[in-house]
Scaffold this active site. Structure first.
Site, PDB file in Angstrom:
ATOM      1  N   LYS A  70      13.062 -34.103 -21.950  1.00  0.00           N
ATOM      2  CA  LYS A  70      13.869 -32.938 -22.326  1.00  0.00           C
ATOM      3  C   LYS A  70      15.336 -33.310 -22.606  1.00  0.00           C
ATOM      4  O   LYS A  70      15.781 -34.422 -22.258  1.00  0.00           O
ATOM      5  CB  LYS A  70      13.777 -31.892 -21.217  1.00  0.00           C
ATOM      6  CG  LYS A  70      12.366 -31.325 -21.026  1.00  0.00           C
ATOM      7  CD  LYS A  70      12.373 -30.240 -19.945  1.00  0.00           C
ATOM      8  CE  LYS A  70      10.990 -29.646 -19.744  1.00  0.00           C
ATOM      9  NZ  LYS A  70      10.990 -28.593 -18.708  1.00  0.00           N
ATOM     10  N   TYR A 107       6.448 -22.606 -25.642  1.00  0.00           N
ATOM     11  CA  TYR A 107       6.493 -21.936 -24.329  1.00  0.00           C
ATOM     12  C   TYR A 107       5.942 -20.511 -24.379  1.00  0.00           C
ATOM     13  O   TYR A 107       6.373 -19.656 -23.611  1.00  0.00           O
ATOM     14  CB  TYR A 107       7.927 -21.930 -23.799  1.00  0.00           C
ATOM     15  CG  TYR A 107       8.361 -23.247 -23.185  1.00  0.00           C
ATOM     16  CD1 TYR A 107       7.599 -23.872 -22.205  1.00  0.00           C
ATOM     17  CD2 TYR A 107       9.562 -23.853 -23.566  1.00  0.00           C
ATOM     18  CE1 TYR A 107       7.999 -25.074 -21.631  1.00  0.00           C
ATOM     19  CE2 TYR A 107       9.971 -25.054 -22.990  1.00  0.00           C
ATOM     20  CZ  TYR A 107       9.184 -25.661 -22.018  1.00  0.00           C
ATOM     21  OH  TYR A 107       9.586 -26.839 -21.439  1.00  0.00           O
ATOM     22  N   PHE A 132      12.827 -16.673 -16.303  1.00  0.00           N
ATOM     23  CA  PHE A 132      13.471 -17.928 -16.680  1.00  0.00           C
ATOM     24  C   PHE A 132      13.299 -18.268 -18.159  1.00  0.00           C
ATOM     25  O   PHE A 132      13.758 -19.316 -18.604  1.00  0.00           O
ATOM     26  CB  PHE A 132      12.948 -19.081 -15.806  1.00  0.00           C
ATOM     27  CG  PHE A 132      11.451 -19.282 -15.867  1.00  0.00           C
ATOM     28  CD1 PHE A 132      10.856 -19.995 -16.890  1.00  0.00           C
ATOM     29  CD2 PHE A 132      10.631 -18.758 -14.869  1.00  0.00           C
ATOM     30  CE1 PHE A 132       9.484 -20.186 -16.943  1.00  0.00           C
ATOM     31  CE2 PHE A 132       9.250 -18.947 -14.904  1.00  0.00           C
ATOM     32  CZ  PHE A 132       8.676 -19.663 -15.952  1.00  0.00           C
ATOM     33  N   ARG A 173       1.351 -35.603 -14.349  1.00  0.00           N
ATOM     34  CA  ARG A 173       1.965 -34.550 -13.533  1.00  0.00           C
ATOM     35  C   ARG A 173       2.392 -35.090 -12.159  1.00  0.00           C
ATOM     36  O   ARG A 173       3.413 -34.687 -11.617  1.00  0.00           O
ATOM     37  CB  ARG A 173       1.036 -33.345 -13.418  1.00  0.00           C
ATOM     38  CG  ARG A 173       0.900 -32.636 -14.778  1.00  0.00           C
ATOM     39  CD  ARG A 173      -0.021 -31.453 -14.731  1.00  0.00           C
ATOM     40  NE  ARG A 173       0.534 -30.330 -13.998  1.00  0.00           N
ATOM     41  CZ  ARG A 173       1.450 -29.509 -14.491  1.00  0.00           C
ATOM     42  NH1 ARG A 173       1.953 -29.691 -15.697  1.00  0.00           N
ATOM     43  NH2 ARG A 173       1.892 -28.501 -13.765  1.00  0.00           N
ATOM     44  N   THR A 200       7.917 -28.897 -10.369  1.00  0.00           N
ATOM     45  CA  THR A 200       8.912 -28.264 -11.251  1.00  0.00           C
ATOM     46  C   THR A 200      10.283 -28.239 -10.589  1.00  0.00           C
ATOM     47  O   THR A 200      11.302 -28.501 -11.234  1.00  0.00           O
ATOM     48  CB  THR A 200       8.470 -26.817 -11.567  1.00  0.00           C
ATOM     49  OG1 THR A 200       7.172 -26.865 -12.159  1.00  0.00           O
ATOM     50  CG2 THR A 200       9.445 -26.128 -12.513  1.00  0.00           C
ATOM     51  N   ARG A 218      11.229 -36.164 -11.544  1.00  0.00           N
ATOM     52  CA  ARG A 218      12.083 -34.991 -11.275  1.00  0.00           C
ATOM     53  C   ARG A 218      12.894 -35.158  -9.999  1.00  0.00           C
ATOM     54  O   ARG A 218      14.051 -34.745  -9.930  1.00  0.00           O
ATOM     55  CB  ARG A 218      11.221 -33.728 -11.238  1.00  0.00           C
ATOM     56  CG  ARG A 218      10.791 -33.307 -12.655  1.00  0.00           C
ATOM     57  CD  ARG A 218       9.726 -32.270 -12.625  1.00  0.00           C
ATOM     58  NE  ARG A 218       9.489 -31.685 -13.947  1.00  0.00           N
ATOM     59  CZ  ARG A 218       8.401 -30.993 -14.248  1.00  0.00           C
ATOM     60  NH1 ARG A 218       7.446 -30.800 -13.343  1.00  0.00           N
ATOM     61  NH2 ARG A 218       8.257 -30.480 -15.462  1.00  0.00           N
ATOM     62  N   ASN A 268      14.897 -30.014 -15.882  1.00  0.00           N
ATOM     63  CA  ASN A 268      14.042 -30.839 -15.015  1.00  0.00           C
ATOM     64  C   ASN A 268      13.420 -32.036 -15.745  1.00  0.00           C
ATOM     65  O   ASN A 268      12.349 -32.491 -15.389  1.00  0.00           O
ATOM     66  CB  ASN A 268      12.998 -29.979 -14.298  1.00  0.00           C
ATOM     67  CG  ASN A 268      12.009 -29.350 -15.244  1.00  0.00           C
ATOM     68  OD1 ASN A 268      12.142 -29.473 -16.456  1.00  0.00           O
ATOM     69  ND2 ASN A 268      11.012 -28.685 -14.701  1.00  0.00           N
ATOM     70  N   HIS A 293       8.470 -32.464 -19.449  1.00  0.00           N
ATOM     71  CA  HIS A 293       7.374 -31.492 -19.511  1.00  0.00           C
ATOM     72  C   HIS A 293       6.098 -32.281 -19.731  1.00  0.00           C
ATOM     73  O   HIS A 293       6.109 -33.295 -20.413  1.00  0.00           O
ATOM     74  CB  HIS A 293       7.574 -30.523 -20.689  1.00  0.00           C
ATOM     75  CG  HIS A 293       6.314 -29.791 -21.057  1.00  0.00           C
ATOM     76  ND1 HIS A 293       5.929 -28.635 -20.430  1.00  0.00           N
ATOM     77  CD2 HIS A 293       5.338 -30.088 -21.951  1.00  0.00           C
ATOM     78  CE1 HIS A 293       4.757 -28.232 -20.940  1.00  0.00           C
ATOM     79  NE2 HIS A 293       4.385 -29.101 -21.864  1.00  0.00           N
ATOM     80  N   GLU A 348      -0.892 -28.129 -27.388  1.00  0.00           N
ATOM     81  CA  GLU A 348       0.454 -28.689 -27.529  1.00  0.00           C
ATOM     82  C   GLU A 348       0.467 -29.908 -28.465  1.00  0.00           C
ATOM     83  O   GLU A 348       1.394 -30.073 -29.261  1.00  0.00           O
ATOM     84  CB  GLU A 348       1.007 -29.068 -26.145  1.00  0.00           C
ATOM     85  CG  GLU A 348       1.281 -27.838 -25.280  1.00  0.00           C
ATOM     86  CD  GLU A 348       1.662 -28.178 -23.847  1.00  0.00           C
ATOM     87  OE1 GLU A 348       1.765 -29.377 -23.511  1.00  0.00           O
ATOM     88  OE2 GLU A 348       1.864 -27.231 -23.063  1.00  0.00           O
TER      89      GLU A 348
END
Ligand code: CMP
Length: 133
Positions: free
Chosen positions: A9, A49, A57, A85, A91, A102, A112, A115, A126
């Protein structure tokens, strides 16, 4: 073999962490099969998203994800979705396990760093959205 869509990100890009983040995946045996860097539009961000539209959020998330260039990757490996993950961590960086991306680098639940697809279905959607067929 499983595939997952990963985003490094804008916060991680700004902090110069692309190499460190990619190393975490490669050191874990995951293979990069596609990679690109771009700054996405609000329209594209809302498609990525879409499941979060209407959540508290959502607006800050869209502002943040469009705030600068990001890096999109397809990673491949056995059980890739779960492994990625686990490498990313929770998160919320405050509760993410030691050694996760993270925990090491993220500021908060919005900024964070990374993704990753959360299921086979979202990975398919995606990957198709970001890289086409
Ligand atoms: P990501 O994996 O990109 O998918 C959805 C994103 O929404 C998530 O990472 C976080 O950046 C953000 N998010 C999820 N829950 C919250 C929350 N409670 N507060 C702020 N941001 C959140």
């Amino acid at each position: 073999m499983e595939k997952s869509l990963v985003l490094i990100k804008p916060d991680a890009v700004r902090k110069g962490l692309i190499g460190k983040v990619i190393s975490k995946y490669e050191d874990n045996g995951l293979k990069i099969i596609a990679l690109k860097m771009e700054r996405i539009s609000e329209d594209f961000a809302s498609r990525h998203y879409e499941e979060h539209i209407g959540k508290t959020f959502y607006e800050p998330l869209i502002r943040f994800i469009t705030s600068g260039p990001l890096c999109a990757l397809i990673l491949e490996g056995d059980n890739a979705i779960e492994r990625i993950r686990n490498i990313n961590g929770s998160t919320n960086p405050e509760v993410a396990k030691e050694g996760t991306i993270r925990r090491m680098y993220a500021e908060n639940k919005t900024e964070n760093c990374v993704h990753a697809s959360d299921s086979k279905e979202s990975a398919k959607r995606e990957i198709n959205l970001w890289f086409g067929n």
